[in-house]
Design an enzyme around this catalytic site. Structure first.
Site, PDB file in Angstrom:
ATOM      1  N   ASP A  64      52.411  21.134  13.609  1.00 46.01           N
ATOM      2  CA  ASP A  64      52.773  21.020  12.385  1.00 46.01           C
ATOM      3  C   ASP A  64      54.482  20.819  12.283  1.00 46.01           C
ATOM      4  O   ASP A  64      55.023  20.266  11.255  1.00 46.01           O
ATOM      5  CB  ASP A  64      52.656  22.264  11.452  1.00 46.01           C
ATOM      6  CG  ASP A  64      53.464  23.132  11.765  1.00 46.01           C
ATOM      7  OD1 ASP A  64      53.906  23.443  13.221  1.00 46.01           O
ATOM      8  OD2 ASP A  64      53.435  24.779  11.281  1.00 46.01           O
TER       9      ASP A  64
ATOM     10  N   LYS B  96      57.455  26.303   5.222  1.00 47.23           N
ATOM     11  CA  LYS B  96      56.493  25.430   4.705  1.00 47.23           C
ATOM     12  C   LYS B  96      55.476  26.778   3.969  1.00 47.23           C
ATOM     13  O   LYS B  96      55.949  27.541   4.434  1.00 47.23           O
ATOM     14  CB  LYS B  96      56.270  24.236   4.623  1.00 47.23           C
ATOM     15  CG  LYS B  96      55.722  24.279   6.464  1.00 47.23           C
ATOM     16  CD  LYS B  96      53.828  25.227   5.912  1.00 47.23           C
ATOM     17  CE  LYS B  96      53.450  25.087   7.663  1.00 47.23           C
ATOM     18  NZ  LYS B  96      52.697  27.061   7.718  1.00 47.23           N
TER      19      LYS B  96
END
Length: 269
Positions: free
Chosen positions: A132, A8
């Site tokens: 995350d 990401k």
């Protein structure tokens, strides 16, 4: 069962305040990109874990994929498995590769052994593995707040844009990155920033880590400048670094040249 944990990028990253638990509250947009590892999990006579690709420092027994297995095994008494991780996403780059591996391990185990865990349950397990990790359960653009593990929908679609990510081989620890940051509540929320035209992001969207890390590592600032010179509509360091990316309105220029020891990914968002 084989799957491909993806990286990401952070669209903006604002460090809002330090928490009583020693962590920091932040605000960022997490956006998935298809720079991928490969993770295979198969039933086996005994638990084994192997790796290939980029070397991963540290004891393999501490790998997040194994931690994900052990986390579910406690509750569901899982049978033994063989895991093989082929590492492509660089470590210490701010791309979330290790977190993705952990989340995808949970996802694969859920399917392989028909545990029927909900998205919310998988996210709660993922939060136990890293701040995350939970993002990669649904793997769609979100505005991340608190420790980066609480999500709000991001009404953002960058389909048709292309992205170039450059990793210069600098491993920046989280502790080093946060040591140079002074938390400050933003005057403009991430939700407000994302509503603006992408061509305006250059002036209103920031990664707070750049302020202290760019003077210390001038090659990072140079990478960002080079991507803008090549025609990027937005460029930034991702996460706490050290990968830097550029977003282009069409295909990325073919003549982008970086040192041979840099890792490079190009693709559509």
């Amino acid at each position: 069962m084989l799957d491909f944990p993806n990286a990401k990028i952070n669209l903006g990253l604002q460090i809002v305040e330090k928490r009583p638990d020693g962590f920091h509250n932040l605000e960022s947009c997490f956006y998935p990109v298809q720079w991928c590892d490969a993770l295979e999990i198969l039933p086996a006579g005994k638990n084994t874990f192997t790796m290939s690709g980029l070397p991963v420092p540290g004891d393999p027994e501490t790998n997040l994929c194994l931690k994900a297995y052990k986390l579910l095994e406690k509750t569901y008494n899982l049978p033994p498995v063989h895991m093989h991780l082929h590492k492509v996403i660089p470590m210490g780059a701010g791309l979330g590769g290790g977190s993705a591996d952990a989340a995808f391990a949970l996802r694969i185990l859920n399917k392989l052994f028909k545990l029927e865990l909900t998205i919310e349950e998988l996210q709660n397990y993922a939060r136990m593995l890293g701040s995350d990790c939970a993002f990669f359960v649904e793997n769609k653009p979100v505005i991340a707040v608190e420790r980066g593990d609480v999500f709000m929908p991001a009404l953002l679609n960058l389909s048709g844009y292309s992205c170039v990510i450059v990793y210069p081989g600098l491993h920046i620890t989280t502790a080093e990155a946060y040591a140079g940051v002074t938390p400050e509540k933003p005057t403009c929320t991430m939700e407000m920033v994302l509503k603006q035209d992408i061509k305006l992001w250059k002036d209103i969207m920031h990664n707070d880590f750049e302020k202290s890390l760019f003077p210390k590592y001038p090659e990072l600032a140079n990478l960002k400048a080079n991507l803008y010179e090549a025609g990027a509509v937005y460029a930034s360091m991702t996460g706490s670094g050290s990968a830097v990316y550029g977003i282009f309105e069409s295909d990325a220029p073919a003549n982008l040249i970086f040192p041979k020891n840099y890792l490079l990914w190009k693709g559509l968002l």
